[in-house]
Design a protein around this motif. Structure first.
Motif, PDB file in Angstrom:
ATOM      1  N   PHE A 221      90.856   8.973  55.088  1.00  0.00           N
ATOM      2  CA  PHE A 221      90.820   9.873  53.931  1.00  0.00           C
ATOM      3  C   PHE A 221      90.051  11.140  54.288  1.00  0.00           C
ATOM      4  O   PHE A 221      88.909  11.081  54.738  1.00  0.00           O
ATOM      5  N   LYS A 222      90.688  12.282  54.054  1.00  0.00           N
ATOM      6  CA  LYS A 222      90.057  13.568  54.329  1.00  0.00           C
ATOM      7  C   LYS A 222      90.005  14.393  53.047  1.00  0.00           C
ATOM      8  O   LYS A 222      90.989  14.456  52.294  1.00  0.00           O
ATOM      9  N   ILE A 223      88.854  15.028  52.808  1.00  0.00           N
ATOM     10  CA  ILE A 223      88.673  15.822  51.598  1.00  0.00           C
ATOM     11  C   ILE A 223      89.404  17.160  51.739  1.00  0.00           C
ATOM     12  O   ILE A 223      89.275  17.846  52.754  1.00  0.00           O
ATOM     13  N   LYS A 224      90.175  17.519  50.724  1.00  0.00           N
ATOM     14  CA  LYS A 224      90.896  18.792  50.703  1.00  0.00           C
ATOM     15  C   LYS A 224      90.084  19.869  49.984  1.00  0.00           C
ATOM     16  O   LYS A 224      89.935  20.987  50.466  1.00  0.00           O
ATOM     17  N   LYS A 225      89.566  19.527  48.802  1.00  0.00           N
ATOM     18  CA  LYS A 225      88.734  20.457  48.047  1.00  0.00           C
ATOM     19  C   LYS A 225      87.842  19.665  47.116  1.00  0.00           C
ATOM     20  O   LYS A 225      88.075  18.473  46.868  1.00  0.00           O
ATOM     21  N   LEU A 226      86.805  20.324  46.602  1.00  0.00           N
ATOM     22  CA  LEU A 226      85.876  19.642  45.695  1.00  0.00           C
ATOM     23  C   LEU A 226      85.290  20.610  44.689  1.00  0.00           C
ATOM     24  O   LEU A 226      85.337  21.835  44.857  1.00  0.00           O
ATOM     25  N   MET A 227      84.721  20.025  43.644  1.00  0.00           N
ATOM     26  CA  MET A 227      84.005  20.772  42.610  1.00  0.00           C
ATOM     27  C   MET A 227      82.719  20.008  42.313  1.00  0.00           C
ATOM     28  O   MET A 227      82.730  18.780  42.177  1.00  0.00           O
ATOM     29  N   ALA A 244      73.698  15.412  40.078  1.00  0.00           N
ATOM     30  CA  ALA A 244      74.887  16.141  40.529  1.00  0.00           C
ATOM     31  C   ALA A 244      76.119  15.278  40.334  1.00  0.00           C
ATOM     32  O   ALA A 244      76.091  14.061  40.580  1.00  0.00           O
ATOM     33  N   TYR A 245      77.185  15.908  39.877  1.00  0.00           N
ATOM     34  CA  TYR A 245      78.497  15.278  39.811  1.00  0.00           C
ATOM     35  C   TYR A 245      79.435  16.029  40.755  1.00  0.00           C
ATOM     36  O   TYR A 245      79.491  17.269  40.737  1.00  0.00           O
ATOM     37  N   THR A 246      80.162  15.287  41.549  1.00  0.00           N
ATOM     38  CA  THR A 246      81.105  15.890  42.484  1.00  0.00           C
ATOM     39  C   THR A 246      82.468  15.229  42.304  1.00  0.00           C
ATOM     40  O   THR A 246      82.575  13.995  42.284  1.00  0.00           O
ATOM     41  N   ILE A 247      83.504  16.049  42.149  1.00  0.00           N
ATOM     42  CA  ILE A 247      84.887  15.580  42.099  1.00  0.00           C
ATOM     43  C   ILE A 247      85.587  16.089  43.346  1.00  0.00           C
ATOM     44  O   ILE A 247      85.453  17.267  43.708  1.00  0.00           O
ATOM     45  N   MET A 248      86.328  15.205  44.007  1.00  0.00           N
ATOM     46  CA  MET A 248      86.993  15.575  45.245  1.00  0.00           C
ATOM     47  C   MET A 248      88.480  15.247  45.178  1.00  0.00           C
ATOM     48  O   MET A 248      88.862  14.213  44.629  1.00  0.00           O
ATOM     49  N   GLU A 249      89.300  16.115  45.737  1.00  0.00           N
ATOM     50  CA  GLU A 249      90.709  15.818  45.969  1.00  0.00           C
ATOM     51  C   GLU A 249      90.890  15.561  47.459  1.00  0.00           C
ATOM     52  O   GLU A 249      90.457  16.359  48.296  1.00  0.00           O
ATOM     53  N   TYR A 250      91.510  14.433  47.779  1.00  0.00           N
ATOM     54  CA  TYR A 250      91.803  14.128  49.182  1.00  0.00           C
ATOM     55  C   TYR A 250      93.158  14.697  49.563  1.00  0.00           C
ATOM     56  O   TYR A 250      94.010  14.988  48.708  1.00  0.00           O
ATOM     57  N   GLU A 251      93.377  14.829  50.842  1.00  0.00           N
ATOM     58  CA  GLU A 251      94.619  15.421  51.335  1.00  0.00           C
ATOM     59  C   GLU A 251      95.839  14.592  50.959  1.00  0.00           C
ATOM     60  O   GLU A 251      96.951  15.129  50.828  1.00  0.00           O
ATOM     61  N   ASN A 252      95.652  13.278  50.763  1.00  0.00           N
ATOM     62  CA  ASN A 252      96.786  12.412  50.412  1.00  0.00           C
ATOM     63  C   ASN A 252      97.031  12.322  48.907  1.00  0.00           C
ATOM     64  O   ASN A 252      97.873  11.548  48.464  1.00  0.00           O
TER      65      ASN A 252
END
Length: 388
Positions: A221-227, A244-252
């Motif tokens: 799993f690779k991270i594409k972008k985050l907020m 802190a809260y972090t939301i991540m979209e993975y490349e898949n």
């Protein structure tokens, strides 16, 4: 099952920087490294106070002349000995890790370092290149990864028991810093000082732990972008965050979340990771590390216990005392130090082990990269940022 038989031909001659009297993490390092006879503690620069450090080292059965006033002296003098150190563990505040790791690598030593490896991606990549050029191992002590049930989760996901993964939900949210305890606690005070802690508090100190667990379970799993959004609920900690809260979209296309928090009043530790797939979900909680919750859609929830024959062989390989007996943090760290020892021994033979996972220099770089991206997002108004 691990029973203390040798994993290396000769114990690795090992030293510590920091981890002196009163250091909780120092004791964990030593207990874990020495448990399976993979390492032998022969030297150290244990304390910023040389006399106190020497007294402590002697009480650890280290020869007085090998209890040094500082790490630079130790590297210089140990290099002149035929039986000089081969590896060093760094258990000092964050702001010292970069220079100490760099100096150790230039001295030809393998390194086991507390996270974070350093403060910036630029520094991390520099250390990564240096380690690879010198063919030296750098291990990062993400100690929770040594728990047996983390390996079980890895194997279950790899073998498709969860189906297609859509959500990875992570948190490390304890309550011990719900008040400004750093005012009277030196070991906490430096953690909220940007000069010593770096650009973040809980993101780097807490959030990177479950993040690395997700990497063990989901290595592709690779991270594409985050907020990311971050706050200082104890106002004196600003500009460093205690939430802190972090939301991540993975490349898949999968989604990940990380809640990093030290003001969760009443919570003991609060580190959990839940991986949700199209067929089933699993959840691991570090306050109950010997169990893995397994939930198949349409069936009763199951609790898998460590040490049982229904686990994958790869998980049972990390077992130390059989089913029914509880294992804990010391066992997990010992498993990690066993992995470090195997990697160091292979590197000394110039026979790199491709089949051996451990939190290495890449994990150190990735932890720094994640924090840097989170801070960039949060400080620009909690915006989505491309993962760089």
């Amino acid at each position: 099952m691990i029973q203390g038989e040798k994993n290396v031909e000769q114990p690795i001659r090992w030293a510590m920087i920091g981890g002196g009297r009163g250091s909780q993490i120092g004791y964990i390092h030593r207990s874990s490294a020495l448990r399976d006879h993979n390492f032998e503690l022969v030297a150290g620069a244990f304390d910023i106070n040389p006399n106190r450090g020497k007294d402590f080292g002697v009480n650890l059965h280290v020869e007085p002349e090998r209890c040094y006033a500082g790490y630079k002296e130790m590297f210089e003098k140990e290099a002149k000995r035929e039986d000089g150190i081969q590896a060093v563990s760094i258990a000092t505040p964050n702001g010292t890790h970069y220079e100490m790791t760099k100096a150790a690598l230039y001295a030809g030593l393998h390194v086991i370092c507390e996270k974070p490896l350093c403060f910036t991606v630029k520094e991390a990549i520099e250390l990564e290149k240096l380690a690879k050029n010198k063919q030296l191992v750098v291990g990062i002590t993400y100690g929770y990864a040594g728990h047996q049930m983390i390996e079980q989760a890895r194997q279950m996901i790899e073998n498709g028991e969860l189906g297609d993964i859509c959500i990875v939900n992570m948190q490390f949210a304890h309550g011990f810093h719900s008040a400004p305890v750093e005012a009277a606690n030196a070991s906490t005070k430096w953690r909220v000082d940007p000069k010593m802690a770096g650009p973040s508090y809980v993101l780097g100190d807490l959030g990177t732990h479950p993040l690395y667990l997700s990497k063990v379970m989901l290595p592709n799993f690779k991270i594409k972008k985050l907020m990311c959004t971050r706050q200082s609920f104890v106002k004196s900690r600003a500009p460093l965050e205690d939430n802190a809260y972090t939301i991540m979209e993975y490349e898949n296309g999968a989604i990940g979340t990380v809640w990093s928090f030290c003001v969760n009043a009443g919570s003991m530790h609060g580190q959990k990771i839940r991986v949700i797939g199209s067929k089933a979900s699993i959840e691991w909680w570090d306050e109950h590390p010997n169990q893995l919750r397994y939930e198949v859609q349409g069936k009763p929830a199951m609790i898998l216990d460590r040490g049982m024959n229904y686990l994958y062989p790869e998980a049972l390989a990390d077992d130390r005392i059989g089913g029914g007996h509880p294992e804990g943090l010391f066992e997990a760290w010992s498993n990690l130090y066993t992995r470090f020892a195997k990697a160091i021994a292979a590197a000394e033979r110039r026979d790199w082990r491709e089949d051996l996972w451990y939190p290495g220099i890449e994990a150190g770089v990735e932890g720094v990269r994640w924090v840097e991206n989170c801070v960039r997002s949060a400080d620009n108004g909690a915006v989505w940022v491309e993962y760089q």
